[in-house]
Motif scaffolding. Sequence first.
Motif, PDB file in Angstrom:
ATOM      1  N   PHE A  61       0.825  -1.211   0.000  1.00 19.64           N
ATOM      2  CA  PHE A  61       0.000   0.000   0.000  1.00 19.64           C
ATOM      3  C   PHE A  61       0.858   1.259   0.000  1.00 19.64           C
ATOM      4  CE2 PHE A  61      -3.416  -2.587   2.187  1.00 19.64           C
ATOM      5  CZ  PHE A  61      -4.323  -2.513   1.140  1.00 19.64           C
ATOM      6  N   VAL A  62       0.514   2.177  -0.902  1.00 23.71           N
ATOM      7  CA  VAL A  62       1.077   3.531  -0.904  1.00 23.71           C
ATOM      8  C   VAL A  62      -0.069   4.460  -0.526  1.00 23.71           C
ATOM      9  CG1 VAL A  62       1.993   5.370  -2.377  1.00 23.71           C
ATOM     10  CG2 VAL A  62       2.804   3.017  -2.685  1.00 23.71           C
ATOM     11  N   ALA A  63       0.140   5.325   0.471  1.00 21.07           N
ATOM     12  CA  ALA A  63      -0.918   6.274   0.851  1.00 21.07           C
ATOM     13  C   ALA A  63      -0.588   7.658   0.313  1.00 21.07           C
ATOM     14  CB  ALA A  63      -1.066   6.325   2.370  1.00 21.07           C
ATOM     15  N   ASN A  64      -1.542   8.261  -0.331  1.00 18.67           N
ATOM     16  CA  ASN A  64      -1.427   9.651  -0.777  1.00 18.67           C
ATOM     17  C   ASN A  64      -2.176  10.519   0.220  1.00 18.67           C
ATOM     18  OD1 ASN A  64       0.006   9.541  -3.166  1.00 18.67           O
ATOM     19  ND2 ASN A  64      -1.796   9.414  -4.482  1.00 18.67           N
ATOM     20  N   LEU A  65      -1.468  11.318   0.998  1.00 21.03           N
ATOM     21  CA  LEU A  65      -2.140  12.239   1.934  1.00 21.03           C
ATOM     22  C   LEU A  65      -1.982  13.654   1.386  1.00 21.03           C
ATOM     23  CD1 LEU A  65      -0.911  10.973   5.450  1.00 21.03           C
ATOM     24  CD2 LEU A  65      -2.632   9.989   3.927  1.00 21.03           C
ATOM     25  N   PHE A  66      -3.012  14.160   0.776  1.00 24.15           N
ATOM     26  CA  PHE A  66      -2.930  15.486   0.155  1.00 24.15           C
ATOM     27  C   PHE A  66      -3.851  16.451   0.880  1.00 24.15           C
ATOM     28  CE2 PHE A  66      -0.317  15.523  -3.741  1.00 24.15           C
ATOM     29  CZ  PHE A  66       0.202  14.242  -3.611  1.00 24.15           C
ATOM     30  N   PHE A  67      -3.234  17.374   1.616  1.00 25.18           N
ATOM     31  CA  PHE A  67      -3.999  18.364   2.376  1.00 25.18           C
ATOM     32  C   PHE A  67      -4.055  19.699   1.656  1.00 25.18           C
ATOM     33  CE2 PHE A  67      -2.071  15.339   5.313  1.00 25.18           C
ATOM     34  CZ  PHE A  67      -3.206  14.842   5.931  1.00 25.18           C
ATOM     35  N   GLU A  68      -3.513  19.747   0.446  1.00 25.64           N
ATOM     36  CA  GLU A  68      -3.546  20.945  -0.389  1.00 25.64           C
ATOM     37  C   GLU A  68      -3.922  20.502  -1.790  1.00 25.64           C
ATOM     38  OE1 GLU A  68       0.111  23.039  -0.888  1.00 25.64           O
ATOM     39  OE2 GLU A  68      -0.490  24.601   0.485  1.00 25.64           O
ATOM     40  N   ALA A 116      -0.155   1.079   5.062  1.00 25.50           N
ATOM     41  CA  ALA A 116       0.668   1.841   4.116  1.00 25.50           C
ATOM     42  C   ALA A 116       2.146   1.732   4.480  1.00 25.50           C
ATOM     43  CB  ALA A 116       0.247   3.305   4.124  1.00 25.50           C
ATOM     44  N   GLU A 117       2.964   1.443   3.465  1.00 24.79           N
ATOM     45  CA  GLU A 117       4.416   1.373   3.687  1.00 24.79           C
ATOM     46  C   GLU A 117       5.131   2.594   3.133  1.00 24.79           C
ATOM     47  OE1 GLU A 117       6.169  -2.650   2.927  1.00 24.79           O
ATOM     48  OE2 GLU A 117       4.099  -3.086   2.420  1.00 24.79           O
ATOM     49  N   VAL A 118       4.520   3.229   2.138  1.00 22.08           N
ATOM     50  CA  VAL A 118       5.051   4.483   1.605  1.00 22.08           C
ATOM     51  C   VAL A 118       3.948   5.523   1.772  1.00 22.08           C
ATOM     52  CG1 VAL A 118       5.914   5.688  -0.440  1.00 22.08           C
ATOM     53  CG2 VAL A 118       6.508   3.279  -0.081  1.00 22.08           C
ATOM     54  N   VAL A 141       8.325   8.231   4.214  1.00 22.27           N
ATOM     55  CA  VAL A 141       7.546   9.402   3.808  1.00 22.27           C
ATOM     56  C   VAL A 141       8.228  10.056   2.611  1.00 22.27           C
ATOM     57  CG1 VAL A 141       6.813  11.719   4.525  1.00 22.27           C
ATOM     58  CG2 VAL A 141       6.612   9.784   6.113  1.00 22.27           C
ATOM     59  N   ILE A 142       7.431  10.384   1.614  1.00 20.81           N
ATOM     60  CA  ILE A 142       7.934  11.170   0.482  1.00 20.81           C
ATOM     61  C   ILE A 142       7.201  12.506   0.495  1.00 20.81           C
ATOM     62  CG2 ILE A 142       8.224  11.309  -2.015  1.00 20.81           C
ATOM     63  CD1 ILE A 142       8.191   8.276  -2.154  1.00 20.81           C
ATOM     64  N   ASN A 143       7.973  13.566   0.533  1.00 21.73           N
ATOM     65  CA  ASN A 143       7.413  14.911   0.561  1.00 21.73           C
ATOM     66  C   ASN A 143       6.907  15.286  -0.838  1.00 21.73           C
ATOM     67  OD1 ASN A 143       6.847  17.605   0.915  1.00 21.73           O
ATOM     68  ND2 ASN A 143       8.967  18.244   1.352  1.00 21.73           N
ATOM     69  N   ALA A 144       5.624  15.567  -0.936  1.00 27.20           N
ATOM     70  CA  ALA A 144       5.039  15.973  -2.224  1.00 27.20           C
ATOM     71  C   ALA A 144       4.765  17.477  -2.223  1.00 27.20           C
ATOM     72  CB  ALA A 144       3.764  15.194  -2.476  1.00 27.20           C
ATOM     73  N   GLY A 145       5.510  18.212  -1.381  1.00 28.65           N
ATOM     74  CA  GLY A 145       5.345  19.663  -1.295  1.00 28.65           C
ATOM     75  C   GLY A 145       4.884  20.068   0.077  1.00 28.65           C
ATOM     76  N   ASP A 146       5.786  20.709   0.861  1.00 25.38           N
ATOM     77  CA  ASP A 146       5.398  21.165   2.202  1.00 25.38           C
ATOM     78  C   ASP A 146       5.565  22.680   2.300  1.00 25.38           C
ATOM     79  OD1 ASP A 146       8.220  20.874   2.122  1.00 25.38           O
ATOM     80  OD2 ASP A 146       8.353  20.510   4.293  1.00 25.38           O
ATOM     81  N   GLY A 147       4.435  23.365   2.247  1.00 20.34           N
ATOM     82  CA  GLY A 147       4.434  24.826   2.347  1.00 20.34           C
ATOM     83  C   GLY A 147       5.379  25.434   1.326  1.00 20.34           C
ATOM     84  N   ALA A 148       6.200  26.389   1.787  1.00 17.47           N
ATOM     85  CA  ALA A 148       7.152  27.035   0.890  1.00 17.47           C
ATOM     86  C   ALA A 148       8.532  26.402   1.026  1.00 17.47           C
ATOM     87  CB  ALA A 148       7.224  28.526   1.210  1.00 17.47           C
TER      88      ALA A 148
END
Length: 326
Positions: A61-68, A116-118, A141-148
């Motif tokens: 399992f890969v989890a996509n957590l998108f808060f933006e 989830a493993e990723v 954890v892979i950062n898909a964009g954190d703030g600025a």
Amino acid sequence: MRPAEALHSRSMTPDQVGDEPRHILDLRTTPVDRLRALLAQTRRIETDAAGELAGVLAGRFVANLFFEPSTRTRLSFTAAARRLGAEVLDLMGEGSSVSKGETLADTVRTVEAIGAEVIVVRHSASGSAAVAARAAAAAVVINAGDGAHEHPTQGLLDTYVIAEALGRLDGFDLTGLRLGVVGDVAHSRVARSDLVVWRALGAETVAIGPAGLAPASLEALGCAVEADLDEALPTLDAVQMLRVQRERGADTGALREYTDRYRLDEARLGTMRSTAVVLHPGPMNRGVEIESTVADSPRCLAERQVRAGVPVRMAAMLDAAAVNRL
Ligand code: ASP
């Protein structure tokens, strides 16, 4: 196993996961060997005609957590996970328990408990990917964009596309190139990732914009800071045009004056070297930072950037999960 060893190991199976957390949180602190290995892996994936990677993460399992909001990044992480055979757990901030006040750390622990493993995280707070990484017990954890702060997979795909366009795919050595980011650098996580990875690979880098959007403090990223786009353009081999991020408080003063000085139009493109290329990370505000005809010209690689997003994110997932089948 150390990260670089894991990446170069051809014998690992999907069940073998290195004993160090292999998060991808930023490019600034990523060793240059790992940067080059991720880019080289991207290239192998792009030429994986035999489809050797299909199913390599089957049953995971890969989890996509998108808060933006996200279009390209979320869809290409999803496509990347599916091409590797993984199942995607897709959570969007709205409609999840985050809107009931659950913290990011608790959300991470929850998706990890589900399997989830990723865990791919996008969030408006700078440093949130690191918070997620601290909360995770064993997941990466892979950062898909954190703030600025940073957008590491975007920085890698931009680098890949530049290397391809300028003949640097062998070794990803950018020495001798001058690469620029233009516009709202202050609020851009893309610019931060671009500037540090380009510099790490040997390029000369420059941030270009009005002082409010390209402050001198950016020099800490190892780049020059310039205000005059017209002076800078003829010196550049590639230029990344940035969106003005009003959601992060960007103030362009008079927008008309901003576009007069910083929009990449055909006249400005004409002053660039004939080999120089234009990038845009999207979403594009046509007519603001880039003229529509420039965006649609063959010199603008925005669509190639989107296409490169899938293999780059496959490489990132394989690296994070310490799997190397190619
Ligand atoms: N899509 C990029 C990001 O998420 C750039 C932008 O939003 O302008 O940072």
